[in-house]
Structure formats: structure tokens, C-alpha cells
Design a protein around this motif. Structure first.
Motif, PDB file in Angstrom:
ATOM      1  N   ALA A  42       0.737  -1.163  -0.174  1.00 20.59           N
ATOM      2  CA  ALA A  42       0.162   0.070  -0.081  1.00 20.59           C
ATOM      3  C   ALA A  42       0.856   1.260  -0.033  1.00 20.59           C
ATOM      4  CB  ALA A  42      -1.049   0.182   1.261  1.00 20.59           C
ATOM      5  N   PRO A  43       0.480   2.391  -0.649  1.00 14.64           N
ATOM      6  CA  PRO A  43       1.242   3.673  -0.705  1.00 14.64           C
ATOM      7  C   PRO A  43       1.502   3.942   0.766  1.00 14.64           C
ATOM      8  CG  PRO A  43      -0.218   3.659  -2.422  1.00 14.64           C
ATOM      9  CD  PRO A  43      -0.732   2.504  -1.551  1.00 14.64           C
ATOM     10  N   GLU A  44       2.707   4.152   1.119  1.00 15.03           N
ATOM     11  CA  GLU A  44       3.267   4.680   2.447  1.00 15.03           C
ATOM     12  C   GLU A  44       2.540   6.185   2.535  1.00 15.03           C
ATOM     13  OE1 GLU A  44       3.747   4.930   6.117  1.00 15.03           O
ATOM     14  OE2 GLU A  44       4.023   3.056   5.187  1.00 15.03           O
ATOM     15  N   PHE A  45       2.218   6.811   3.527  1.00 15.58           N
ATOM     16  CA  PHE A  45       1.960   8.165   4.050  1.00 15.58           C
ATOM     17  C   PHE A  45       2.267   8.556   5.280  1.00 15.58           C
ATOM     18  CE2 PHE A  45      -1.823   5.766   4.652  1.00 15.58           C
ATOM     19  CZ  PHE A  45      -2.358   6.181   5.834  1.00 15.58           C
ATOM     20  N   THR A  46       2.280   9.848   5.545  1.00 15.31           N
ATOM     21  CA  THR A  46       2.385  10.617   6.873  1.00 15.31           C
ATOM     22  C   THR A  46       1.586  11.531   6.858  1.00 15.31           C
ATOM     23  OG1 THR A  46       4.539   9.564   7.369  1.00 15.31           O
ATOM     24  CG2 THR A  46       4.009  11.352   8.605  1.00 15.31           C
ATOM     25  N   LEU A  47       0.659  11.798   7.781  1.00 11.52           N
ATOM     26  CA  LEU A  47      -0.360  13.011   7.791  1.00 11.52           C
ATOM     27  C   LEU A  47      -0.714  13.190   9.248  1.00 11.52           C
ATOM     28  CD1 LEU A  47      -3.174  11.641   5.064  1.00 11.52           C
ATOM     29  CD2 LEU A  47      -1.412  13.770   4.849  1.00 11.52           C
ATOM     30  N   PRO A  48      -1.073  14.670   9.420  1.00 10.09           N
ATOM     31  CA  PRO A  48      -1.415  15.173  10.771  1.00 10.09           C
ATOM     32  C   PRO A  48      -2.804  14.494  11.140  1.00 10.09           C
ATOM     33  CG  PRO A  48      -1.462  16.922   9.140  1.00 10.09           C
ATOM     34  CD  PRO A  48      -0.953  15.695   8.299  1.00 10.09           C
ATOM     35  N   THR A  49      -2.743  14.347  12.259  1.00 14.47           N
ATOM     36  CA  THR A  49      -4.218  13.891  13.236  1.00 14.47           C
ATOM     37  C   THR A  49      -4.928  14.657  13.857  1.00 14.47           C
ATOM     38  OG1 THR A  49      -5.040  11.790  14.155  1.00 14.47           O
ATOM     39  CG2 THR A  49      -2.802  12.543  14.999  1.00 14.47           C
ATOM     40  N   THR A  51      -6.012  14.232  16.673  1.00 17.85           N
ATOM     41  CA  THR A  51      -5.820  13.816  18.142  1.00 17.85           C
ATOM     42  C   THR A  51      -4.999  14.738  18.776  1.00 17.85           C
ATOM     43  OG1 THR A  51      -3.953  12.158  17.677  1.00 17.85           O
ATOM     44  CG2 THR A  51      -6.270  11.488  17.779  1.00 17.85           C
ATOM     45  N   GLY A  52      -4.117  15.571  17.925  1.00 17.63           N
ATOM     46  CA  GLY A  52      -3.178  16.554  18.458  1.00 17.63           C
ATOM     47  C   GLY A  52      -1.989  15.997  18.976  1.00 17.63           C
ATOM     48  N   ASP A  53      -1.453  14.541  18.409  1.00 14.93           N
ATOM     49  CA  ASP A  53      -0.420  13.919  18.789  1.00 14.93           C
ATOM     50  C   ASP A  53       0.568  13.824  17.650  1.00 14.93           C
ATOM     51  OD1 ASP A  53      -1.370  12.869  21.046  1.00 14.93           O
ATOM     52  OD2 ASP A  53      -2.426  11.170  20.352  1.00 14.93           O
ATOM     53  N   GLY A  54       0.499  14.819  16.782  1.00 14.61           N
ATOM     54  CA  GLY A  54       1.262  15.007  15.583  1.00 14.61           C
ATOM     55  C   GLY A  54       0.752  14.217  14.385  1.00 14.61           C
ATOM     56  N   GLU A  55       1.480  13.451  14.034  1.00 11.55           N
ATOM     57  CA  GLU A  55       1.425  12.859  12.719  1.00 11.55           C
ATOM     58  C   GLU A  55       1.127  11.213  12.732  1.00 11.55           C
ATOM     59  OE1 GLU A  55       3.463  15.891   9.277  1.00 11.55           O
ATOM     60  OE2 GLU A  55       4.572  14.157  10.235  1.00 11.55           O
ATOM     61  N   VAL A  56       0.624  10.555  11.816  1.00 15.91           N
ATOM     62  CA  VAL A  56       0.167   9.358  11.709  1.00 15.91           C
ATOM     63  C   VAL A  56       0.776   8.917  10.456  1.00 15.91           C
ATOM     64  CG1 VAL A  56      -1.465   7.466  11.578  1.00 15.91           C
ATOM     65  CG2 VAL A  56      -1.522   9.212  13.339  1.00 15.91           C
ATOM     66  N   SER A  57       1.659   7.659  10.455  1.00 13.77           N
ATOM     67  CA  SER A  57       2.201   6.997   9.490  1.00 13.77           C
ATOM     68  C   SER A  57       1.316   5.796   9.257  1.00 13.77           C
ATOM     69  CB  SER A  57       3.597   6.777   9.151  1.00 13.77           C
ATOM     70  OG  SER A  57       4.416   7.984   9.382  1.00 13.77           O
ATOM     71  N   LEU A  58       1.126   5.282   8.069  1.00  9.87           N
ATOM     72  CA  LEU A  58       0.574   3.898   7.674  1.00  9.87           C
ATOM     73  C   LEU A  58       1.478   2.811   8.472  1.00  9.87           C
ATOM     74  CD1 LEU A  58      -1.310   2.105   6.392  1.00  9.87           C
ATOM     75  CD2 LEU A  58      -0.142   2.184   4.401  1.00  9.87           C
ATOM     76  N   SER A  59       2.933   2.925   8.394  1.00 13.21           N
ATOM     77  CA  SER A  59       3.872   2.084   8.838  1.00 13.21           C
ATOM     78  C   SER A  59       3.627   2.097  10.499  1.00 13.21           C
ATOM     79  CB  SER A  59       5.237   2.516   8.490  1.00 13.21           C
ATOM     80  OG  SER A  59       5.555   3.656   8.916  1.00 13.21           O
ATOM     81  N   ASP A  60       3.222   2.946  11.057  1.00  7.66           N
ATOM     82  CA  ASP A  60       2.865   2.974  12.591  1.00  7.66           C
ATOM     83  C   ASP A  60       1.844   1.692  12.916  1.00  7.66           C
ATOM     84  OD1 ASP A  60       4.204   5.349  12.752  1.00  7.66           O
ATOM     85  OD2 ASP A  60       2.352   6.667  12.899  1.00  7.66           O
ATOM     86  N   TYR A  61       1.123   1.346  12.082  1.00  2.00           N
ATOM     87  CA  TYR A  61       0.082   0.075  12.313  1.00  2.00           C
ATOM     88  C   TYR A  61       0.788  -1.279  11.675  1.00  2.00           C
ATOM     89  CZ  TYR A  61      -2.718   4.041  13.503  1.00  2.00           C
ATOM     90  OH  TYR A  61      -3.239   5.133  13.971  1.00  2.00           O
ATOM     91  N   ILE A 101      -8.999   4.363  10.096  1.00  2.00           N
ATOM     92  CA  ILE A 101      -8.315   5.454   9.695  1.00  2.00           C
ATOM     93  C   ILE A 101      -9.249   6.269   8.553  1.00  2.00           C
ATOM     94  CG2 ILE A 101      -6.329   6.652   9.042  1.00  2.00           C
ATOM     95  CD1 ILE A 101      -4.608   4.454   9.867  1.00  2.00           C
ATOM     96  N   GLY A 102      -9.655   7.445   8.807  1.00  2.81           N
ATOM     97  CA  GLY A 102     -10.542   8.383   7.932  1.00  2.81           C
ATOM     98  C   GLY A 102      -9.449   9.289   7.347  1.00  2.81           C
ATOM     99  N   VAL A 103      -9.722   9.797   6.355  1.00  2.00           N
ATOM    100  CA  VAL A 103      -8.852  10.669   5.588  1.00  2.00           C
ATOM    101  C   VAL A 103      -9.584  11.587   4.476  1.00  2.00           C
ATOM    102  CG1 VAL A 103      -6.829  11.289   3.833  1.00  2.00           C
ATOM    103  CG2 VAL A 103      -6.728   9.029   5.300  1.00  2.00           C
ATOM    104  N   SER A 104      -9.441  12.698   4.757  1.00  5.74           N
ATOM    105  CA  SER A 104     -10.234  13.822   3.905  1.00  5.74           C
ATOM    106  C   SER A 104      -9.313  14.973   3.759  1.00  5.74           C
ATOM    107  CB  SER A 104     -11.759  14.130   4.379  1.00  5.74           C
ATOM    108  OG  SER A 104     -11.643  15.359   5.224  1.00  5.74           O
ATOM    109  N   ALA A 105      -9.538  15.937   3.004  1.00  6.63           N
ATOM    110  CA  ALA A 105      -8.835  17.321   2.923  1.00  6.63           C
ATOM    111  C   ALA A 105      -9.372  18.169   3.802  1.00  6.63           C
ATOM    112  CB  ALA A 105      -9.074  17.830   1.468  1.00  6.63           C
ATOM    113  N   ASP A 106     -10.014  17.937   4.975  1.00  9.61           N
ATOM    114  CA  ASP A 106     -10.388  18.812   5.975  1.00  9.61           C
ATOM    115  C   ASP A 106      -9.208  18.984   6.940  1.00  9.61           C
ATOM    116  OD1 ASP A 106     -13.274  19.379   5.392  1.00  9.61           O
ATOM    117  OD2 ASP A 106     -13.700  17.208   5.892  1.00  9.61           O
ATOM    118  N   SER A 107      -9.324  20.272   7.459  1.00  7.53           N
ATOM    119  CA  SER A 107      -8.092  20.338   8.359  1.00  7.53           C
ATOM    120  C   SER A 107      -8.212  19.651   9.779  1.00  7.53           C
ATOM    121  CB  SER A 107      -8.314  22.013   8.909  1.00  7.53           C
ATOM    122  OG  SER A 107      -9.471  22.261   9.761  1.00  7.53           O
TER     123      SER A 107
END
Length: 184
Positions: A42-49, A51-61, A101-107
Motif C-alpha cells: 500500500a502507498p506509504e504516507f504520513t499525515l497530521p491527525t 488527536t493533537g499527537d502530531g502525525e500518523v504514518s501507515l507504517s505505525d500500524y 483510519i479516515g482521510v479527507s482534505a479537511d483541516s
């Protein structure tokens, strides 16, 4: 002023009706770009979450299965219904060693408010520039399309869902997740 507000509300509603239609139309996959290949990494990614815990990566799981779902916008009817169904079924996913994990263009702020409002206990990731949505063939102009992907515990994409009905989608994902896990 009142007629302008009515016009803008009508325009806004028409726009999201179009996005919803595109999200559930099978041919819409072509509009979002090329979907990643099943049975490949699966394409790897890192995005802000939210939760305020910074960023989440697919590899975290790694070591867990992941249901990665893309959706157009927080607080819209279809997206709210879809999120509620995933939340309702969350214990079943957790029992199957699976992270939603949900993803959208929202802030991040919008996601935090949406999670608070709907009492969501899974992360929503802010893909503001659409880079991750594009990598998953789920981007249309300036919003994510309604697509879902099942990624196994080794990071391999095992299933792709397009043409999604938010009211029953979580149930469909659970059925396929059970089949995939039983076969592995």
C-alpha cells in the motif's frame, strides 16, 4: 442579503450532491486517478491527525490490519453516516486486530470538531493538499472521493472499495475483512 444566502446554500448543496453522486458512481474511480494495485504494498504516507499527537504514518500500524477510508468532507450527511457506522462497528474491528483510519482534505481542527461531535474513537487524518488521496486514486479536484482500502498487517493492499453506500459500507468491509483474514 436573504436571497444571496439562499443562493449560496443552494449552490453549496448542489456541489455536495455532485460530489456524493461522483463518490457512489462506479465510473468515478476513473476521475480520481489510478487506484493502487491489490496484493502490492500500500502507498506509504504520513499525515497530521485530529488527536493533537502530531502525525500518523501507515507504517505505525504494521502488525495490525488497517481499514483506510477516504471521504469528501466532515459534517456532511453521507460522511457523517459512514463515520457513525464505522464507530458503531469499531469493537468488531478491534477484535479483528484492525485499525480504522479516515482521510479527507479537511483541516486537523475540523477533524477534531467532527470527532468530538460524533464521538469518534478512531483517527481522522488531514490530507489538505490531496497528496495521499492522489496516491490512492481518490482525489477529485479539491476533495477526496469515497473509497476504502483494506491493508493487511504487513502493509499489503488486500481490497479496494469504490461505489460506496455509506449506510451499509462498514458491514460490507467487515464481511470482506473476515474473508481476507480467514484466508491468510
Amino acid at each position: 442579503m436573504n436571497s444571496r444566502r439562499i443562493f449560496l446554500n443552494t449552490l453549496f448543496a448542489s456541489f455536495f450532491a455532485l460530489i456524493t453522486w461522483l463518490s457512489i458512481t462506479p465510473s468515478a474511480a476513473a476521475l480520481g486517478g489510478k487506484l493502487p494495485t491489490v496484493n502490492q504494498s500500500a502507498p506509504e504516507f504520513t499525515l497530521p491527525t485530529n488527536t493533537g499527537d502530531g502525525e500518523v504514518s501507515l507504517s505505525d500500524y504494521r502488525g495490525k490490519w488497517v481499514v483506510l477510508y477516504f471521504y469528501p468532507q466532515d459534517f456532511t450527511s453521507g460522511c457523517t453516516l459512514e463515520a457513525r457506522r464505522f464507530q458503531q462497528d469499531l469493537p468488531k474491528y478491534l477484535d479483528k486486530n484492525t485499525q480504522i483510519i479516515g482521510v479527507s482534505a479537511d483541516s486537523v481542527d475540523s477533524h477534531a470538531k467532527f470527532c468530538d461531535s460524533e464521538k469518534l474513537k478512531f483517527p481522522l487524518l488531514a490530507d489538505i493538499d490531496g497528496k495521499v488521496s492522489k496516491a490512492y486514486g481518490s482525489w477529485i479536484g479539491f476533495v477526496s472521493m469515497r473509497h476504502t482500502f483494506i491493508v493487511d498487517a504487513q502493509g499489503v493492499l488486500r481490497e479496494t472499495f469504490t461505489g460506496i453506500n455509506p449506510a451499509i459500507h462498514s458491514s460490507e468491509v467487515l464481511v470482506r475483512l473476515n474473508e481476507l483474514q480467514a484466508a491468510s
